[in-house]
Design a protein around this motif. Structure first.
Motif, mmCIF file in Angstrom:
data_model
loop_
_atom_site.group_PDB
_atom_site.id
_atom_site.type_symbol
_atom_site.label_atom_id
_atom_site.label_comp_id
_atom_site.label_asym_id
_atom_site.label_seq_id
_atom_site.Cartn_x
_atom_site.Cartn_y
_atom_site.Cartn_z
ATOM 1 N N THR A 1 1.541 -2.315 1.806
ATOM 2 C CA THR A 1 2.996 -2.256 1.853
ATOM 3 C C THR A 1 3.426 -1.347 2.982
ATOM 4 O O THR A 1 2.724 -0.394 3.349
ATOM 5 N N PHE A 2 4.567 -1.658 3.549
ATOM 6 C CA PHE A 2 5.210 -0.806 4.548
ATOM 7 C C PHE A 2 6.686 -0.764 4.185
ATOM 8 O O PHE A 2 7.360 -1.793 4.195
ATOM 9 N N GLN A 3 7.171 0.424 3.843
ATOM 10 C CA GLN A 3 8.560 0.562 3.427
ATOM 11 C C GLN A 3 9.184 1.738 4.151
ATOM 12 O O GLN A 3 8.519 2.749 4.401
ATOM 13 N N LEU A 4 10.460 1.621 4.474
ATOM 14 C CA LEU A 4 11.171 2.675 5.188
ATOM 15 C C LEU A 4 12.231 3.272 4.275
ATOM 16 O O LEU A 4 13.108 2.564 3.776
ATOM 17 N N TYR A 5 12.102 4.586 4.031
ATOM 18 C CA TYR A 5 13.064 5.308 3.207
ATOM 19 C C TYR A 5 13.834 6.295 4.083
ATOM 20 O O TYR A 5 13.527 6.472 5.261
ATOM 21 N N GLU A 6 14.835 6.962 3.485
ATOM 22 C CA GLU A 6 15.647 7.900 4.247
ATOM 23 C C GLU A 6 14.817 9.038 4.825
ATOM 24 O O GLU A 6 15.121 9.548 5.909
ATOM 25 N N ASP A 7 13.769 9.454 4.082
ATOM 26 C CA ASP A 7 12.949 10.564 4.561
ATOM 27 C C ASP A 7 11.735 10.098 5.353
ATOM 28 O O ASP A 7 10.843 10.882 5.658
ATOM 29 N N GLY A 8 11.680 8.802 5.697
ATOM 30 C CA GLY A 8 10.600 8.316 6.544
ATOM 31 C C GLY A 8 9.878 7.118 5.956
ATOM 32 O O GLY A 8 10.170 6.691 4.841
ATOM 33 N N PRO A 9 8.920 6.568 6.695
ATOM 34 C CA PRO A 9 8.199 5.371 6.251
ATOM 35 C C PRO A 9 7.070 5.706 5.281
ATOM 36 O O PRO A 9 6.539 6.809 5.261
ATOM 37 N N LEU A 10 6.723 4.720 4.467
ATOM 38 C CA LEU A 10 5.583 4.826 3.564
ATOM 39 C C LEU A 10 4.675 3.630 3.797
ATOM 40 O O LEU A 10 5.135 2.490 3.803
ATOM 41 N N THR A 11 3.400 3.900 4.003
ATOM 42 C CA THR A 11 2.410 2.831 4.121
ATOM 43 C C THR A 11 1.293 3.088 3.124
ATOM 44 O O THR A 11 0.908 4.242 2.885
ATOM 45 N N ALA A 12 0.789 2.040 2.522
ATOM 46 C CA ALA A 12 -0.312 2.159 1.572
ATOM 47 C C ALA A 12 -1.086 0.857 1.567
ATOM 48 O O ALA A 12 -0.517 -0.220 1.774
ATOM 49 N N THR A 13 -2.382 0.950 1.329
ATOM 50 C CA THR A 13 -3.228 -0.233 1.258
ATOM 51 C C THR A 13 -4.164 -0.138 0.063
ATOM 52 O O THR A 13 -4.496 0.958 -0.398
ATOM 53 N N VAL A 14 -4.571 -1.289 -0.444
ATOM 54 C CA VAL A 14 -5.625 -1.376 -1.453
ATOM 55 C C VAL A 14 -6.647 -2.381 -0.936
ATOM 56 O O VAL A 14 -6.299 -3.525 -0.621
#
Length: 213
Positions: A80-93
């Motif tokens: 997943t790649f998501q952009l929030y107000e405090d910055g992006p989040l990336t995670a993989t499984v």
């Protein structure tokens, strides 16, 4: 005398794993997959408002992750790649088929890093977990120094080792994210995703579906 025939269940050769609905499942079977995944990350990043420099940095990070996973024997991945107000989040499984080392210490081998365990900000915990229909599995998680194509970063990492009945090999489900400030929440998410794992007698492929809200 009565002959009794006991039917034995076929050894599992495949698996199913459910991922959140906003995650993307992708093949990492060949080098072209690096470009496909990188292109999607770039597009999502730019659509979310990242600058070319920001989108390029995250795209290259994901490309390195896919390349390393493919070279280490991963058979499928989700991310997943998501952009929030405090910055992006990336995670993989990642799901990998692994042959344990001769020492038998697969958990230790999985968390072996180029830097000492006492490196600032890194730690690990070895424990067990239970997966419905599978039983007790080994688990190691923590903040790990990850080296990808000579680039070094700290990531929240969780490895879960699942024995395969009738085989010397094991399945390893690895959750990883560079967003270490959210490590506790990420470990809960990786645990939830891994808890949906099912072993099947099908071809060794991932059958993605969505987690219940």
């Amino acid at each position: 005398m009565t002959d009794v025939t006991t039917a034995t269940a076929p050894s599992p050769t495949g698996f199913r794993l459910r991922t959140p609905s906003d995650w993307v499942d992708f093949s990492i079977a060949d080098e072209a997959s690096e470009n496909r995944v990188a292109g999607e990350v770039w597009t999502r990043g730019r659509d979310a408002g990242l600058s070319e420099i920001q989108a390029g940095a995250f795209t290259e990070s994901v490309r390195r992750s896919v390349r390393q996973a493919r070279r280490s024997g991963a058979v499928h991945a989700a991310g997943t790649f998501q952009l929030y107000e405090d910055g992006p989040l990336t995670a993989t499984v990642l799901v990998s088929m692994v042959t344990p080392p001769a020492t038998g210490d697969l958990l230790g081998a999985l968390m072996a890093v180029a830097r000492p365990e006492t490196a600032a900000g890194t730690w690990r915990r070895v424990t067990t977990a239970r997966i419905n229909g599978i039983g007790t599995v080994g688990r190691v998680y923590g903040i790990q120094t990850v080296v990808q194509d000579e680039a070094t970063m700290r990531c929240a990492v969780m490895h879960t080792v699942v024995p395969l009945p009738g085989s010397a090999n094991v399945l390893v489900v690895t959750g990883s994210s560079p967003n270490i400030a959210e490590a506790d929440e990420l470990f809960e998410l990786f645990d939830t995703i891994t808890g949906t794992l099912e072993l099947t007698a099908d071809e060794l492929v991932l059958a993605p579906s969505t987690l219940a809200p």
